[in-house]
Design a protein around this motif. Structure first.
Motif, PDB file in Angstrom:
ATOM      1  N   THR A  17       0.834  -1.205   0.000  1.00  0.00           N
ATOM      2  CA  THR A  17       0.000   0.000   0.000  1.00  0.00           C
ATOM      3  C   THR A  17       0.865   1.250   0.000  1.00  0.00           C
ATOM      4  O   THR A  17       0.543   2.252  -0.645  1.00  0.00           O
ATOM      5  N   ARG A  18       1.973   1.199   0.718  1.00  0.00           N
ATOM      6  CA  ARG A  18       2.871   2.353   0.780  1.00  0.00           C
ATOM      7  C   ARG A  18       3.384   2.714  -0.620  1.00  0.00           C
ATOM      8  O   ARG A  18       3.482   3.894  -0.965  1.00  0.00           O
ATOM      9  N   LYS A  19       3.693   1.720  -1.420  1.00  0.00           N
ATOM     10  CA  LYS A  19       4.158   1.983  -2.786  1.00  0.00           C
ATOM     11  C   LYS A  19       3.068   2.632  -3.625  1.00  0.00           C
ATOM     12  O   LYS A  19       3.337   3.542  -4.421  1.00  0.00           O
ATOM     13  N   LEU A  20       1.825   2.175  -3.456  1.00  0.00           N
ATOM     14  CA  LEU A  20       0.714   2.769  -4.203  1.00  0.00           C
ATOM     15  C   LEU A  20       0.499   4.222  -3.791  1.00  0.00           C
ATOM     16  O   LEU A  20       0.279   5.097  -4.636  1.00  0.00           O
ATOM     17  N   ARG A  23      16.740   3.935  -7.299  1.00  0.00           N
ATOM     18  CA  ARG A  23      15.602   3.045  -7.522  1.00  0.00           C
ATOM     19  C   ARG A  23      14.813   3.557  -8.722  1.00  0.00           C
ATOM     20  O   ARG A  23      14.499   4.745  -8.801  1.00  0.00           O
ATOM     21  N   ALA A  24      14.446   2.658  -9.617  1.00  0.00           N
ATOM     22  CA  ALA A  24      13.907   3.096 -10.897  1.00  0.00           C
ATOM     23  C   ALA A  24      12.389   3.042 -11.011  1.00  0.00           C
ATOM     24  O   ALA A  24      11.798   3.869 -11.703  1.00  0.00           O
ATOM     25  N   ASP A  25      11.728   2.075 -10.392  1.00  0.00           N
ATOM     26  CA  ASP A  25      10.332   1.787 -10.738  1.00  0.00           C
ATOM     27  C   ASP A  25       9.397   2.970 -10.523  1.00  0.00           C
ATOM     28  O   ASP A  25       8.599   3.315 -11.396  1.00  0.00           O
ATOM     29  N   LEU A  26       9.476   3.620  -9.359  1.00  0.00           N
ATOM     30  CA  LEU A  26       8.582   4.733  -9.073  1.00  0.00           C
ATOM     31  C   LEU A  26       8.872   5.913 -10.003  1.00  0.00           C
ATOM     32  O   LEU A  26       7.954   6.541 -10.538  1.00  0.00           O
TER      33      LEU A  26
END
Length: 306
Positions: free
Chosen positions: A248-251, A279-282
């Motif tokens: 949830t934190r990532k969302l 870090r790449a994804d976000l």
């Protein structure tokens, strides 16, 4: 009414440009994470990628090695961070010349923090560059580098006032700075009020907003406290109770970052500098929302033998 000089409308069709900041890895595992992130983000064709430099020059060799590898193995344009701390002018100049020799043409010039850490008063090194504006002038005297500098929408923690801090930015511009990259912020109104004050002082170089996607709220809040950036209550509320809920934190992190950059875009900002934390994804997701799409990497150009 606030000035709109730094806020072109979407109808101007100015291209969106992004840049990414990385830090040099300390371990083999961290190096693998860094290069995985570089490979993930490179197809977005950033304007440049920067590599940080530790307090007191503590990462000097690792920064240089990372930048040199980016030059050798990618088509990205690297910008190497450089500070005034704990080095003579000639030692700093030698680093600048070494960057020129490996093909680097962009330096991020910073005063730097004392090696002793936060809370320690800055002291210029005897025989060194005293201030970042002096460093900018020195770099420009060595080669035809692009030079980026820092800017602080909420003032540098050591500056007695925002006006004094803007004086320092003006001095850097007068010494040849080509662009300023801001400390991260979470309240976009702070950024636009800062631009109005900067413009009123006759500073006309691009001021690129620094964006910190919140990978971990506690870490981000601690970082903000050290750098003088404010953390709004609403931001803390967004992450409340999610310490052990990674998914949830990532969302929520993605939603918060998207809200900020899309508001900046709607208000005319077209250049963004992302503090990636390696870090790449976000960051990749945010760039997608800005309309950027990956393009196949072009073949590496042949390089002349050193």
């Amino acid at each position: 009414m606030a000035s709109t000089a730094f806020r072109p409308s979407r109808e101007s069709h100015r291209p969106i440009r992004v840049s990414f900041e990385f830090f040099p890895p300390k371990t083999a595992e961290m190096e693998a994470t860094l290069w995985s992130s570089i490979e993930r983000l490179a197809p977005l064709q950033p304007n440049f990628v920067s590599v940080t430099y530790g307090a007191g020059g503590s990462t000097r060799e690792r920064t240089h090695n990372t930048v040199a590898r980016i030059v050798r193995e990618t088509n990205l344009k690297p910008a190497a961070h450089l500070t005034c701390v704990d080095a003579t002018k000639e030692e700093v100049n030698e680093v600048v010349r070494s960057y020129w020799d490996v093909g680097v043409r962009h330096i991020v010039a910073l005063r730097g923090d004392p090696a002793e850490g936060v809370g320690t008063a800055y002291r210029a090194h005897p025989g060194g560059y005293a201030r970042s504006c002096d460093l900018v002038a020195g770099i420009k005297g060595i080669g035809d580098f692009q030079v980026s500098v820092s800017a602080y929408p909420e003032r540098h923690p050591e500056a007695p006032s925002l006006d004094v801090d803007i004086d320092a930015l003006k001095a850097k511009v007068e010494c040849g700075a080509d662009r300023a990259i801001t400390q991260f912020f979470f309240d976009n109104d702070l950024f636009f009020r800062y631009l109005d004050r900067v413009q009123a002082r006759g500073i006309d170089i691009p001021i690129v907003p620094g964006i910190l996607p919140v990978q971990n709220f506690k870490q981000a809040a601690s970082f903000a406290k050290r750098t003088g950036a404010s953390v709004p209550d609403w931001l803390a509320a967004r992450f409340e109770g999610l310490e052990d809920d990674v998914g949830t934190r990532k969302l929520v992190a993605a939603a918060v970052a998207a809200e900020q950059v899309l508001d900046l875009l709607d208000r005319g900002v077209t250049d963004f500098h992302f503090y990636t934390m390696n870090r790449a994804d976000l960051v990749y997701a945010i760039c997608h929302l800005l309309g950027l799409r990956a393009t196949p990497s072009a073949p590496m150009p042949e390089r002349a033998a050193a």
